[in-house]
Design a protein around this motif. Structure first.
Motif, mmCIF file in Angstrom:
data_model
loop_
_atom_site.group_PDB
_atom_site.id
_atom_site.type_symbol
_atom_site.label_atom_id
_atom_site.label_comp_id
_atom_site.label_asym_id
_atom_site.label_seq_id
_atom_site.Cartn_x
_atom_site.Cartn_y
_atom_site.Cartn_z
ATOM 1 N N SER A 1 0.823 -1.209 0.000
ATOM 2 C CA SER A 1 0.000 0.000 0.000
ATOM 3 C C SER A 1 0.857 1.258 0.000
ATOM 4 O O SER A 1 0.643 2.186 -0.793
ATOM 5 C CB SER A 1 -0.943 0.002 1.212
ATOM 6 O OG SER A 1 -1.846 -1.082 1.149
ATOM 7 N N THR B 1 -2.054 2.596 -8.287
ATOM 8 C CA THR B 1 -2.920 1.847 -7.376
ATOM 9 C C THR B 1 -2.255 0.542 -6.963
ATOM 10 O O THR B 1 -1.295 0.084 -7.602
ATOM 11 C CB THR B 1 -4.263 1.521 -8.057
ATOM 12 O OG1 THR B 1 -4.012 0.636 -9.167
ATOM 13 C CG2 THR B 1 -4.947 2.785 -8.531
ATOM 14 N N ARG B 2 -2.788 -0.078 -5.891
ATOM 15 C CA ARG B 2 -2.278 -1.380 -5.453
ATOM 16 C C ARG B 2 -2.408 -2.410 -6.564
ATOM 17 O O ARG B 2 -1.490 -3.199 -6.807
ATOM 18 C CB ARG B 2 -3.064 -1.867 -4.220
ATOM 19 C CG ARG B 2 -2.632 -1.248 -2.904
ATOM 20 C CD ARG B 2 -3.629 -1.584 -1.788
ATOM 21 N NE ARG B 2 -3.887 -3.012 -1.712
ATOM 22 C CZ ARG B 2 -3.198 -3.866 -0.954
ATOM 23 N NH1 ARG B 2 -2.207 -3.424 -0.206
ATOM 24 N NH2 ARG B 2 -3.510 -5.145 -0.921
ATOM 25 N N THR B 3 -3.551 -2.379 -7.289
ATOM 26 C CA THR B 3 -3.771 -3.343 -8.370
ATOM 27 C C THR B 3 -2.736 -3.170 -9.478
ATOM 28 O O THR B 3 -2.184 -4.154 -9.994
ATOM 29 C CB THR B 3 -5.192 -3.165 -8.959
ATOM 30 O OG1 THR B 3 -6.142 -3.290 -7.911
ATOM 31 C CG2 THR B 3 -5.471 -4.213 -10.026
ATOM 32 N N ALA B 4 -2.456 -1.913 -9.819
ATOM 33 C CA ALA B 4 -1.462 -1.640 -10.864
ATOM 34 C C ALA B 4 -0.077 -2.113 -10.432
ATOM 35 O O ALA B 4 0.701 -2.641 -11.242
ATOM 36 C CB ALA B 4 -1.446 -0.151 -11.188
ATOM 37 N N TYR C 1 0.560 -4.576 -8.297
ATOM 38 C CA TYR C 1 0.581 -6.041 -8.359
ATOM 39 C C TYR C 1 0.776 -6.530 -9.790
ATOM 40 O O TYR C 1 1.476 -7.521 -10.030
ATOM 41 C CB TYR C 1 -0.725 -6.608 -7.773
ATOM 42 C CG TYR C 1 -0.715 -6.751 -6.277
ATOM 43 C CD1 TYR C 1 -1.656 -6.094 -5.489
ATOM 44 C CD2 TYR C 1 0.233 -7.545 -5.633
ATOM 45 C CE1 TYR C 1 -1.650 -6.214 -4.099
ATOM 46 C CE2 TYR C 1 0.246 -7.667 -4.255
ATOM 47 C CZ TYR C 1 -0.698 -7.003 -3.486
ATOM 48 O OH TYR C 1 -0.677 -7.131 -2.121
ATOM 49 N N ARG C 2 0.143 -5.824 -10.784
ATOM 50 C CA ARG C 2 0.319 -6.216 -12.184
ATOM 51 C C ARG C 2 1.776 -6.093 -12.607
ATOM 52 O O ARG C 2 2.313 -6.958 -13.297
ATOM 53 C CB ARG C 2 -0.561 -5.339 -13.089
ATOM 54 C CG ARG C 2 -2.026 -5.731 -13.116
ATOM 55 C CD ARG C 2 -2.704 -5.200 -14.375
ATOM 56 N NE ARG C 2 -2.630 -3.747 -14.459
ATOM 57 C CZ ARG C 2 -3.564 -2.923 -13.979
ATOM 58 N NH1 ARG C 2 -4.633 -3.414 -13.362
ATOM 59 N NH2 ARG C 2 -3.426 -1.619 -14.099
ATOM 60 N N ASN D 1 3.921 -8.839 -11.092
ATOM 61 C CA ASN D 1 3.721 -10.071 -11.839
ATOM 62 C C ASN D 1 4.448 -10.008 -13.183
ATOM 63 O O ASN D 1 5.070 -10.988 -13.625
ATOM 64 C CB ASN D 1 2.225 -10.301 -12.055
ATOM 65 C CG ASN D 1 1.940 -11.623 -12.733
ATOM 66 O OD1 ASN D 1 2.309 -12.686 -12.212
ATOM 67 N ND2 ASN D 1 1.290 -11.591 -13.876
#
Length: 448
Positions: free
Chosen positions: A426, A435-438, A440-441, A444
């Motif tokens: 975070s 963002t957190r989602t971005a 994580y992408r 990966n």
């Protein structure tokens, strides 16, 4: 329990001493043998396996060196290297004590002894003999955090064992991240000053004003914010060890002030006209090599000689091949417990990647890389993909044109921010402006 199973030999030409020792020890140990003639020591230790020999330093026999105890200590060690020897004398000679400890004695006591201290010394020796786990290092270095089984580190352990009982000033040399502060602490913990203070000062970070006030102390009113008297680090370390880290980074003016204190063994607090006697053992450390220090444009030669009675060179991690996996397992266990994770298995690829890396940041870099691996791991096994080395360090095999691809720059930026925030996704996403989602992408995408 250890004391109850101990066999002890007492050798002294004073019958009263032998009687007192027998009365003191007979109810506390398995067996106590007393002997007046040191000439019988050899035959006795060949017949009986003693745990400890309490040996007088001066006899009225045929040896007239004034150091009969040292002579018989060496004789004992020739026959039985494992037996512990406690030397005892009516003369409290520090030089003789240091010499005896260098020759292999386990302790040194002065007559008349205190019974409680004698029992404590014997008990402590027995415990150390049982708990010592270091290879080729039969001293209490287990009290520190040093780990090592490599040939390079065994040489360091041997040098610590020889110099720790002396009062010689020590200069520790080594690259950043090699653990010079742990070596300094090990020397103190195995010295005659081990029950006195160990005071560390990073002198390289001190300004000219702070250098004097921190090291020498000050009196109330010496400067604007001096609202009370404050003793300096020299006084705080009195009787113990003062460790000056990054000594190579102090100015020539600071060097001159330090040299004066070391020569006179006195400090004068700021704002005072009265000097204070100091009794410290000095250990210094630097990541600069001795050739650089020998250049008087950077460092005073007279100060080098003053701080460098003996030097210890701490090897870089790349020269400690056997220690890399040993240290890795230690740090992985440490961080698994810290972050409440189960124990980890190490995949062969993970271990191979560890062994093949040059570690320009030494043990410190290894520690941080493994902390990250533990934080980011999903399962209970660590794979080579989990091991990511910091781009902060300049790797010797990557010197040349930097990789300026956008993907590489982005990957390194993400790694740096995540490590800065101790793995907190975070906080890292917020600092990166995504963002957190971005985030994580991207993790990966780059296999992080």
């Amino acid at each position: 329990m250890l004391l109850k199973n101990a066999n002890i030999l007492v050798v002294d030409d004073d019958a009263d001493v032998l009687t007192a020792m027998r009365l003191l020890l007979k109810s506390k140990v398995k067996d106590v043998v007393v002997e007046k003639n040191p000439g019988n020591i050899v035959s006795l230790i060949r017949k009986i396996k003693f745990d400890i020999i309490i040996l007088d330093m001066n006899f009225n026999g045929l040896i007239h060196t004034g150091n009969e105890g040292i002579y018989w200590l060496n004789k004992i060690k020739e026959i039985d290297k494992e037996v512990s020897v406690v030397l005892i004398t009516a003369y409290g000679d520090l030089d003789l004590a240091i010499r005896s400890l260098k020759e292999g004695a386990s302790d040194f006591l002065v007559k008349p002894w205190e019974n409680t201290k004698l029992i404590e010394s014997i008990t402590d020796i027995l415990h150390k003999k049982k708990s010592n786990t270091f290879k080729k290092a039969d001293f209490s270095i287990t009290r520190t955090e040093i780990l090592g089984e490599s040939h390079a580190m065994n040489d360091v352990f041997l040098k610590i064992k020889k110099i720790a009982p002396t009062d010689a000033n020590i200069l520790i040399l080594g690259e950043n991240g090699t653990g010079k502060d742990l070596i300094a602490k090990a020397i103190h913990d195995n010295s005659l000053r081990k029950n006195k203070p160990f005071v560390k000062v990073d002198v390289g970070s001190l300004t000219a004003t702070l250098f004097e006030s921190e090291l020498f102390g000050y009196k109330k009113g010496a400067f604007t914010d001096a609202k009370n008297d404050r003793p300096g680090r020299f006084v705080a370390a009195d009787g113990g060890t003062l460790f000056l880290d990054e000594i190579g980074n102090i100015s020539l003016q600071q060097q001159a002030k330090l040299l004066t204190v070391l020569q006179n063994r006195k400090v004068t607090p700021l704002g005072s006209n009265n000097s204070i006697d100091i009794n410290i053992r000095l250990i210094c450390a630097t990541n600069l090599n001795i050739e650089f220090l020998a250049n008087e444009a950077h460092f005073r030669k007279d100060l080098i000689y003053r701080i460098n009675t003996v030097e210890i060179i701490v090897p870089p991690l790349r020269d400690r091949d056997k220690d890399i996996v040993l240290l890795a397992k230690h740090f992985i266990k440490l961080y698994a417990e810290k972050y409440l994770k189960s124990s980890f298995k190490l995949d062969d690829g993970f271990i191979e990647k560890l062994k093949s890396y040059c570690f320009p940041g030494n043990v410190r870099e290894l520690q941080y890389a493994l902390e990250r691996a533990v934080i980011m791991a999903d399962g209970d096994c660590l794979y080579k993909e989990d091991l990511v080395f910091s781009p902060i360090e300049k790797k010797g095999n990557n010197i040349g044109t930097p990789d300026l691809k956008l993907e590489t720059i982005e990957k390194n930026a993400i790694l740096k921010v995540i490590e800065k925030n101790n793995g907190n996704i975070s906080k890292s996403a917020k600092e990166l402006g995504i963002t957190r989602t971005a985030l994580y992408r991207r993790l990966n995408k780059y296999g992080l």
